[in-house]
Design a protein around this motif. Structure first.
Motif, PDB file in Angstrom:
ATOM      1  N   MET A  59       0.850  -1.177   0.000  1.00  0.00           N
ATOM      2  CA  MET A  59       0.000   0.000   0.000  1.00  0.00           C
ATOM      3  C   MET A  59       0.897   1.242   0.000  1.00  0.00           C
ATOM      4  O   MET A  59       1.812   1.345   0.806  1.00  0.00           O
ATOM      5  N   THR A  60       0.599   2.205  -0.889  1.00  0.00           N
ATOM      6  CA  THR A  60       1.366   3.434  -0.981  1.00  0.00           C
ATOM      7  C   THR A  60       0.907   4.408   0.094  1.00  0.00           C
ATOM      8  O   THR A  60      -0.279   4.580   0.329  1.00  0.00           O
ATOM      9  N   GLU A  61       1.864   5.049   0.713  1.00  0.00           N
ATOM     10  CA  GLU A  61       1.570   6.035   1.733  1.00  0.00           C
ATOM     11  C   GLU A  61       1.160   7.352   1.076  1.00  0.00           C
ATOM     12  O   GLU A  61       1.780   7.810   0.130  1.00  0.00           O
ATOM     13  N   ILE A  62       0.071   7.926   1.544  1.00  0.00           N
ATOM     14  CA  ILE A  62      -0.416   9.195   1.013  1.00  0.00           C
ATOM     15  C   ILE A  62      -0.272  10.250   2.099  1.00  0.00           C
ATOM     16  O   ILE A  62      -0.678  10.030   3.238  1.00  0.00           O
ATOM     17  N   GLU A  63       0.292  11.384   1.723  1.00  0.00           N
ATOM     18  CA  GLU A  63       0.429  12.489   2.665  1.00  0.00           C
ATOM     19  C   GLU A  63      -0.678  13.503   2.405  1.00  0.00           C
ATOM     20  O   GLU A  63      -0.932  13.881   1.267  1.00  0.00           O
ATOM     21  N   ILE A  64      -1.355  13.908   3.461  1.00  0.00           N
ATOM     22  CA  ILE A  64      -2.406  14.910   3.354  1.00  0.00           C
ATOM     23  C   ILE A  64      -2.049  16.049   4.298  1.00  0.00           C
ATOM     24  O   ILE A  64      -1.892  15.837   5.496  1.00  0.00           O
ATOM     25  N   ASP A  65      -1.920  17.254   3.724  1.00  0.00           N
ATOM     26  CA  ASP A  65      -1.587  18.432   4.511  1.00  0.00           C
ATOM     27  C   ASP A  65      -2.856  19.100   5.008  1.00  0.00           C
ATOM     28  O   ASP A  65      -3.828  19.245   4.264  1.00  0.00           O
ATOM     29  N   VAL A  66      -2.834  19.536   6.264  1.00  0.00           N
ATOM     30  CA  VAL A  66      -3.930  20.303   6.832  1.00  0.00           C
ATOM     31  C   VAL A  66      -3.493  21.765   6.865  1.00  0.00           C
ATOM     32  O   VAL A  66      -2.430  22.090   7.380  1.00  0.00           O
ATOM     33  N   ILE A  67      -4.304  22.638   6.261  1.00  0.00           N
ATOM     34  CA  ILE A  67      -4.025  24.069   6.236  1.00  0.00           C
ATOM     35  C   ILE A  67      -5.024  24.740   7.176  1.00  0.00           C
ATOM     36  O   ILE A  67      -6.230  24.655   6.968  1.00  0.00           O
ATOM     37  N   SER A  68      -4.521  25.396   8.198  1.00  0.00           N
ATOM     38  CA  SER A  68      -5.390  26.062   9.169  1.00  0.00           C
ATOM     39  C   SER A  68      -5.687  27.496   8.746  1.00  0.00           C
ATOM     40  O   SER A  68      -4.826  28.169   8.174  1.00  0.00           O
ATOM     41  N   SER A  69      -6.896  27.956   9.040  1.00  0.00           N
ATOM     42  CA  SER A  69      -7.198  29.372   8.852  1.00  0.00           C
ATOM     43  C   SER A  69      -6.272  30.155   9.763  1.00  0.00           C
ATOM     44  O   SER A  69      -6.158  29.852  10.944  1.00  0.00           O
ATOM     45  N   ASP A  70      -5.601  31.137   9.195  1.00  0.00           N
ATOM     46  CA  ASP A  70      -4.637  31.914   9.968  1.00  0.00           C
ATOM     47  C   ASP A  70      -4.586  33.326   9.411  1.00  0.00           C
ATOM     48  O   ASP A  70      -4.039  33.553   8.326  1.00  0.00           O
ATOM     49  N   ASP A  71      -5.172  34.268  10.136  1.00  0.00           N
ATOM     50  CA  ASP A  71      -5.180  35.652   9.671  1.00  0.00           C
ATOM     51  C   ASP A  71      -3.767  36.177   9.457  1.00  0.00           C
ATOM     52  O   ASP A  71      -3.546  37.044   8.618  1.00  0.00           O
ATOM     53  N   GLY A  72      -2.795  35.646  10.181  1.00  0.00           N
ATOM     54  CA  GLY A  72      -1.406  36.058  10.021  1.00  0.00           C
ATOM     55  C   GLY A  72      -0.808  35.643   8.684  1.00  0.00           C
ATOM     56  O   GLY A  72       0.207  36.198   8.255  1.00  0.00           O
ATOM     57  N   ASN A  73      -1.418  34.667   8.015  1.00  0.00           N
ATOM     58  CA  ASN A  73      -0.939  34.198   6.705  1.00  0.00           C
ATOM     59  C   ASN A  73      -1.702  34.821   5.542  1.00  0.00           C
ATOM     60  O   ASN A  73      -1.558  34.394   4.404  1.00  0.00           O
ATOM     61  N   MET A  74      -2.515  35.829   5.834  1.00  0.00           N
ATOM     62  CA  MET A  74      -3.300  36.459   4.776  1.00  0.00           C
ATOM     63  C   MET A  74      -2.495  37.573   4.114  1.00  0.00           C
ATOM     64  O   MET A  74      -1.721  38.264   4.764  1.00  0.00           O
ATOM     65  N   THR A  75      -2.681  37.711   2.802  1.00  0.00           N
ATOM     66  CA  THR A  75      -2.066  38.807   2.060  1.00  0.00           C
ATOM     67  C   THR A  75      -3.103  39.904   1.878  1.00  0.00           C
ATOM     68  O   THR A  75      -4.290  39.691   2.101  1.00  0.00           O
ATOM     69  N   ASN A  76      -2.638  41.078   1.467  1.00  0.00           N
ATOM     70  CA  ASN A  76      -3.522  42.219   1.213  1.00  0.00           C
ATOM     71  C   ASN A  76      -3.409  42.610  -0.256  1.00  0.00           C
ATOM     72  O   ASN A  76      -2.687  43.544  -0.589  1.00  0.00           O
ATOM     73  N   PRO A  77      -4.134  41.922  -1.144  1.00  0.00           N
ATOM     74  CA  PRO A  77      -4.008  42.234  -2.571  1.00  0.00           C
ATOM     75  C   PRO A  77      -4.551  43.612  -2.952  1.00  0.00           C
ATOM     76  O   PRO A  77      -4.152  44.174  -3.961  1.00  0.00           O
TER      77      PRO A  77
END
Length: 115
Positions: free
Chosen positions: A1-19
């Motif tokens: 069985m192949t190992e699958i990696e799943i990333d969890v991305i948390s909501s983080d206002d500090g990671n927001m850009t200001n376009p």
């Protein structure tokens, strides 16, 4: 069985850009075929009229928006969702502080985080 990696991305206002003034953006999960993007708009924000080749699904997490397109305009509030077909010129504005989740297909290279 192949190992699958799943990333969890948390909501983080500090990671927001200001376009643009009044708009903040966080790219969440994405693959070559789709992208989830979190947007926060300040009351009074008026986005630029634009179009893109991507289909866009919008879910209003909170707030109240006005959405304009060639066939007219409508308001969307907390819990509402809608689909914007690719290539359709549109513009959104915020009647209240608002947060939306946008799903784009295919993914938007112009939004992708820079390495």
């Amino acid at each position: 069985m192949t190992e699958i990696e799943i990333d969890v991305i948390s909501s983080d206002d500090g990671n927001m850009t200001n376009p643009e003034d009044g708009l903040r953006r966080q790219v969440m999960s994405y693959s070559p075929s789709m992208m989830l993007v979190r947007h926060r708009m300040k009351k009074g924000w008026v986005g630029a009229r634009h179009s893109h080749p991507h289909e866009q699904m919008v879910y209003v997490v909170s707030g109240h928006l006005v959405f304009q397109h060639p066939a007219g305009r409508f308001e969307a509030m907390t819990g509402d969702s809608f689909l914007v077909p690719g290539g359709v010129e549109h513009q959104a504005s915020a009647l209240d502080d608002s947060e939306v989740l946008d799903i784009f297909t295919p993914y938007r290279a112009d939004y992708a985080p820079k390495p």
